[in-house]
Write a protein that holds these residues in place. Structure first.
Motif, PDB file in Angstrom:
ATOM      1  N   GLY A 198      -5.565   4.353  -4.450  1.00 58.62           N
ATOM      2  CA  GLY A 198      -4.521   3.492  -4.792  1.00 58.62           C
ATOM      3  C   GLY A 198      -4.202   2.468  -3.767  1.00 58.62           C
ATOM      4  N   SER A 199      -3.649   1.450  -4.220  1.00 56.16           N
ATOM      5  CA  SER A 199      -2.975   0.525  -3.287  1.00 56.16           C
ATOM      6  C   SER A 199      -1.683  -0.099  -3.933  1.00 56.16           C
ATOM      7  CB  SER A 199      -4.092  -0.758  -2.997  1.00 56.16           C
ATOM      8  OG  SER A 199      -4.440  -1.489  -4.097  1.00 56.16           O
ATOM      9  N   ILE A 200      -0.777  -0.556  -2.946  1.00 57.26           N
ATOM     10  CA  ILE A 200       0.587  -1.069  -3.486  1.00 57.26           C
ATOM     11  C   ILE A 200       0.555  -2.178  -2.991  1.00 57.26           C
ATOM     12  CG2 ILE A 200       1.466   1.193  -3.711  1.00 57.26           C
ATOM     13  CD1 ILE A 200       2.826   1.020  -0.870  1.00 57.26           C
ATOM     14  N   LEU A 201       1.505  -3.049  -3.187  1.00 54.67           N
ATOM     15  CA  LEU A 201       1.936  -4.462  -2.649  1.00 54.67           C
ATOM     16  C   LEU A 201       3.487  -4.340  -2.131  1.00 54.67           C
ATOM     17  CD1 LEU A 201       0.598  -7.452  -5.198  1.00 54.67           C
ATOM     18  CD2 LEU A 201      -0.009  -6.674  -2.700  1.00 54.67           C
ATOM     19  N   VAL A 202       3.576  -4.779  -0.795  1.00 57.47           N
ATOM     20  CA  VAL A 202       4.809  -4.463  -0.150  1.00 57.47           C
ATOM     21  C   VAL A 202       4.812  -6.125   0.665  1.00 57.47           C
ATOM     22  CG1 VAL A 202       6.329  -3.380   1.674  1.00 57.47           C
ATOM     23  CG2 VAL A 202       4.571  -2.053   0.391  1.00 57.47           C
ATOM     24  N   ASN A 203       5.889  -6.585  -0.157  1.00 59.25           N
ATOM     25  CA  ASN A 203       6.166  -8.039   0.276  1.00 59.25           C
ATOM     26  C   ASN A 203       5.037  -8.896   0.272  1.00 59.25           C
ATOM     27  OD1 ASN A 203       8.979  -7.296   0.898  1.00 59.25           O
ATOM     28  ND2 ASN A 203       8.221  -6.558   3.239  1.00 59.25           N
ATOM     29  N   GLY A 204       4.488  -8.822  -0.646  1.00 56.02           N
ATOM     30  CA  GLY A 204       2.827  -9.492  -0.785  1.00 56.02           C
ATOM     31  C   GLY A 204       1.651  -9.229   0.109  1.00 56.02           C
ATOM     32  N   ILE A 205       1.690  -7.933   0.726  1.00 55.85           N
ATOM     33  CA  ILE A 205       0.828  -7.153   1.489  1.00 55.85           C
ATOM     34  C   ILE A 205       0.357  -6.130   0.828  1.00 55.85           C
ATOM     35  CG2 ILE A 205       0.149  -6.240   3.852  1.00 55.85           C
ATOM     36  CD1 ILE A 205       2.403  -8.213   4.972  1.00 55.85           C
ATOM     37  N   ARG A 206      -0.975  -6.099   0.876  1.00 57.54           N
ATOM     38  CA  ARG A 206      -1.867  -5.061  -0.111  1.00 57.54           C
ATOM     39  C   ARG A 206      -1.888  -3.658   1.196  1.00 57.54           C
ATOM     40  NH1 ARG A 206      -6.424  -3.247   0.583  1.00 57.54           N
ATOM     41  NH2 ARG A 206      -7.625  -2.064  -1.156  1.00 57.54           N
ATOM     42  N   ILE A 207      -1.528  -2.653   0.673  1.00 56.49           N
ATOM     43  CA  ILE A 207      -1.722  -1.503   1.713  1.00 56.49           C
ATOM     44  C   ILE A 207      -2.132  -0.242   0.780  1.00 56.49           C
ATOM     45  CG2 ILE A 207      -0.243   0.204   2.918  1.00 56.49           C
ATOM     46  CD1 ILE A 207       2.076  -1.725   3.164  1.00 56.49           C
ATOM     47  N   PRO A 208      -3.464   0.138   1.233  1.00 56.30           N
ATOM     48  CA  PRO A 208      -4.408   1.041   0.780  1.00 56.30           C
ATOM     49  C   PRO A 208      -3.231   2.495   0.664  1.00 56.30           C
ATOM     50  CG  PRO A 208      -5.623  -0.131   2.150  1.00 56.30           C
ATOM     51  CD  PRO A 208      -4.126  -0.528   2.364  1.00 56.30           C
TER      52      PRO A 208
END
Length: 173
Positions: A137-147
């Motif tokens: 998966g990946s998430i978005l945190v403050n517009g930044i993609r984090i795998p």
């Protein structure tokens, strides 16, 4: 029968159509309301006000509580999809849950989406035939993609290097 223990086996077509069907089923499991997930999120949401730190804490907790087990296979791959609440119930009862990359993705996705993080399922291949063989998966945190790939021994935010990926299929949860 425990909630989540039924309908874990679904028949899907071969090839990319089967991969797409599996990703859609996973997204459904992630979005399905579940009191185990809701209760866990109510507790973990108090752990940090920093969205990156909270995401990291969830990543580490799931990785510590899940034990990776690959798909069973004789000539056909049998892929078992478990509901996130079922996995949390196993963790609560036994201290850990068994699962493959699909199960990690479902659990991470259910937790992260309820915490308010946009979550994407990412299926990849590293083979010339482009047969998809891993999902994370990946998430978005403050517009930044984090795998988010909990089955590997690499740190929070790591993913298979882009130059090794021959094919990628994504689906927003």
């Amino acid at each position: 029968m425990l909630q989540g223990s039924g309908e874990r086996f679904i028949e899907v077509p071969d090839g990319e159509a089967g991969s797409i069907a599996t990703l859609h089923r996973m997204a459904t499991l992630i979005r399905t309301p579940n009191p185990w997930v809701d209760d866990f999120v109510a507790i973990v949401s108090q752990a940090s006000d920093d969205p990156v730190e909270l995401a990291r804490l969830v990543f580490e907790w799931v990785r510590a509580k899940m034990l990776y087990t690959p798909d069973r296979s004789d000539s056909d791959i049998l892929d078992e999809l478990r509901e996130p609440g079922y996995l949390l119930r196993e963790i609560d009862t036994f201290g850990a849950a068994l699962g493959d990359c699909d199960d990690y993705v479902d659990l991470y996705g259910a937790i992260y989406t309820r915490l308010g993080y946009p979550y994407t399922l990412e299926a990849i291949s590293r083979h010339e035939d482009q047969m998809l063989d891993h999902v994370y998966g990946s998430i978005l945190v403050n517009g930044i993609r984090i795998p988010i790939d909990g089955i590997v021994e690499f740190p929070f935010g790591w993913e298979v290097p882009a130059e090794e990926v021959t094919y990628r299929l994504t689906l927003a949860a």
